[in-house]
Design a protein around this motif. Structure first.
Motif, PDB file in Angstrom:
ATOM      1  N   ASN A 173       0.870  -1.179   0.000  1.00  0.00           N
ATOM      2  CA  ASN A 173       0.000   0.000   0.000  1.00  0.00           C
ATOM      3  C   ASN A 173       0.901   1.221   0.000  1.00  0.00           C
ATOM      4  N   ASN A 174       1.329   1.608  -1.201  1.00  0.00           N
ATOM      5  CA  ASN A 174       2.320   2.680  -1.320  1.00  0.00           C
ATOM      6  C   ASN A 174       1.728   3.997  -1.823  1.00  0.00           C
ATOM      7  N   ALA A 175       0.668   3.929  -2.628  1.00  0.00           N
ATOM      8  CA  ALA A 175       0.113   5.158  -3.213  1.00  0.00           C
ATOM      9  C   ALA A 175      -0.248   6.130  -2.099  1.00  0.00           C
ATOM     10  N   GLY A 176       0.181   7.350  -2.249  1.00  0.00           N
ATOM     11  CA  GLY A 176      -0.123   8.345  -1.227  1.00  0.00           C
ATOM     12  C   GLY A 176       0.156   9.727  -1.782  1.00  0.00           C
ATOM     13  N   VAL A 177      -0.513  10.702  -1.193  1.00  0.00           N
ATOM     14  CA  VAL A 177      -0.335  12.078  -1.661  1.00  0.00           C
ATOM     15  C   VAL A 177      -0.065  13.016  -0.484  1.00  0.00           C
ATOM     16  N   VAL A 178       0.598  14.110  -0.786  1.00  0.00           N
ATOM     17  CA  VAL A 178       0.677  15.234   0.145  1.00  0.00           C
ATOM     18  C   VAL A 178      -0.058  16.398  -0.524  1.00  0.00           C
ATOM     19  N   GLU A 233     -10.784  15.691   2.856  1.00  0.00           N
ATOM     20  CA  GLU A 233     -11.445  14.472   2.342  1.00  0.00           C
ATOM     21  C   GLU A 233     -10.570  13.754   1.319  1.00  0.00           C
ATOM     22  N   ARG A 234      -9.910  14.515   0.470  1.00  0.00           N
ATOM     23  CA  ARG A 234      -9.031  13.892  -0.534  1.00  0.00           C
ATOM     24  C   ARG A 234      -7.872  13.162   0.158  1.00  0.00           C
ATOM     25  N   ASN A 289      -5.080   8.372   1.135  1.00  0.00           N
ATOM     26  CA  ASN A 289      -4.035   7.799   1.997  1.00  0.00           C
ATOM     27  C   ASN A 289      -4.558   6.756   2.971  1.00  0.00           C
ATOM     28  N   VAL A 290      -5.760   6.990   3.514  1.00  0.00           N
ATOM     29  CA  VAL A 290      -6.260   6.087   4.556  1.00  0.00           C
ATOM     30  C   VAL A 290      -7.262   5.082   3.976  1.00  0.00           C
ATOM     31  N   ILE A 291      -8.360   5.602   3.428  1.00  0.00           N
ATOM     32  CA  ILE A 291      -9.415   4.681   2.976  1.00  0.00           C
ATOM     33  C   ILE A 291      -8.903   3.822   1.819  1.00  0.00           C
ATOM     34  N   ALA A 321       0.264  14.046   8.004  1.00  0.00           N
ATOM     35  CA  ALA A 321       0.857  13.344   9.151  1.00  0.00           C
ATOM     36  C   ALA A 321      -0.202  12.497   9.863  1.00  0.00           C
ATOM     37  N   ALA A 322      -1.389  13.072  10.033  1.00  0.00           N
ATOM     38  CA  ALA A 322      -2.469  12.341  10.705  1.00  0.00           C
ATOM     39  C   ALA A 322      -2.938  11.147   9.860  1.00  0.00           C
ATOM     40  N   SER A 323      -2.931  11.319   8.546  1.00  0.00           N
ATOM     41  CA  SER A 323      -3.334  10.187   7.689  1.00  0.00           C
ATOM     42  C   SER A 323      -2.338   9.035   7.857  1.00  0.00           C
ATOM     43  N   LYS A 324      -1.070   9.362   8.059  1.00  0.00           N
ATOM     44  CA  LYS A 324      -0.056   8.316   8.212  1.00  0.00           C
ATOM     45  C   LYS A 324      -0.099   7.711   9.624  1.00  0.00           C
ATOM     46  N   ALA A 325      -0.500   8.520  10.623  1.00  0.00           N
ATOM     47  CA  ALA A 325      -0.707   7.947  11.960  1.00  0.00           C
ATOM     48  C   ALA A 325      -1.833   6.924  11.907  1.00  0.00           C
ATOM     49  N   ALA A 326      -2.847   7.207  11.107  1.00  0.00           N
ATOM     50  CA  ALA A 326      -3.935   6.233  10.925  1.00  0.00           C
ATOM     51  C   ALA A 326      -3.383   4.941  10.312  1.00  0.00           C
ATOM     52  N   ILE A 327      -2.438   5.073   9.406  1.00  0.00           N
ATOM     53  CA  ILE A 327      -1.846   3.887   8.775  1.00  0.00           C
ATOM     54  C   ILE A 327      -1.077   3.060   9.813  1.00  0.00           C
ATOM     55  N   ASP A 328      -0.416   3.721  10.750  1.00  0.00           N
ATOM     56  CA  ASP A 328       0.316   2.988  11.797  1.00  0.00           C
ATOM     57  C   ASP A 328      -0.649   2.114  12.609  1.00  0.00           C
TER      58      ASP A 328
END
Ligand code: NAP
Length: 251
Positions: free
Chosen positions: A89-94, A109-110, A115-117, A161-168
């Motif tokens: 799961n690598n696709a991600g945006v800033v 929302e984007r 990043n999460v959903i 950063a928060a989207s990546k904390a969700a990934i953790d």
């Protein structure tokens, strides 16, 4: 294509960390599905490069911000390879630099949708194919988080950063949920890696600006992240699940 080759799907595999992972995985003997969002030329060039080196790959378009695209993406992998052993799961945006008090709903929302959903839905499709609960042969998932999940990225992109904390947390929970079903789930937190993502957020000089703040006084390379991904996917990591590995040069 050989039926006994393991099959890996890399979302956002056409450039950056995803592309380095695809290259290395093909070299390690995986058949590789290279997902991309819009840059067909980059995805096709990577597939041609892998094939020229004797590897097996195909490019498949799909926006991980769309459930329909994700379902179609996994079906395309089913049709092409007939099995799935691993997902990155690598696709991600800033997004562009902004304070929280400047962020629009559309931006938030984007960010969360991609990043999460997107990572959740791709993992859902992978687990349905890999888990012994569903008749699968097992497999491995690696989620690409970010060191931003620890640092919070104030004044830059707290949403990211928060989207990546969700990934953790997603990594930890899913790992425990499927631990007896033959599926391992781990994550990597890259630090500042020299890819085009920084320019896509309007900060082409970001690697240069941060260099002196990094313990090693240099950014990482996509290859350095890809090596860690390949390890976590491999049988050598057979007792590693729910782990989050910092690949961040000490920061
Ligand atoms: P990148 O160079 O910008 O490449 C992004 C890749 O993702 C491209 O293949 C792009 O496809 C694809 N993509 C973007 N949006 C997508 C979508 N909605 N659906 C499917 N694919 C999509 O990025 P990168 O630096 O390699 O980053 C990869 C991952 O590492 C991301 O999750 C990022 O958050 C994480 N990360 C990066 C860094 C860093 O410093 N570079 C640090 C920590 C974490 P197209 O080619 O079609 O545009």
């Amino acid at each position: 294509m050989s039926a006994d080759k393991k099959v890996l799907l890399v979302t956002g595999g056409s450039r950056g960390i995803g592309a380095a992972t695809c290259r290395l995985a093909a070299k390690a003997g995986y058949s590789v599905a290279v997902n991309y969002a819009s840059n067909e030329a980059a995805a096709k060039a990577l597939v041609a490069e892998i094939e020229a080196a004797g590897g097996d790959a195909f490019a498949v378009k799909g926006d991980v911000g769309s459930e329909a695209d994700i379902v179609a993406l996994f079906e395309a992998v089913d049709r092409r390879f007939g099995r799935l052993d691993a997902l990155v799961n690598n696709a991600g945006v800033v997004d562009v630099k902004a304070r929280v008090d400047e962020m629009s709903l559309a931006r938030l929302e984007r960010m969360m949708r991609i990043n999460v959903i997107g990572s959740f839905l791709c993992a859902r499709e992978a687990v349905k194919r890999m888990s012994s609960k569903h008749g699968g042969q097992g497999g491995a998932i690696v989620n690409i988080s970010s060191a931003a999940s620890i640092h919070g990225s104030p004044g830059e992109y707290v949403d990211y950063a928060a989207s990546k904390a969700a990934i953790d947390t997603f990594t930890l929970g899913l790992a425990r949920e499927v631990a007896t079903e033959g599926v391992r789930v781990n994550a990597i937190r890259p630090g500042i890696i020299d890819t085009e993502i920084h320019a896509s957020a309007g900060q082409p000089d970001r690697v240069e600006r941060f260099r002196d703040m990094l313990p090693m006084k240099r950014a990482g390379t996509a290859d350095e992240v890809a090596h860690a991904v390949l390890y976590l996917l491999s049988d050598e990591a057979s007792y590693t699940t729910g782990a989050i590995l910092n690949v961040s040069g000490g920061r």
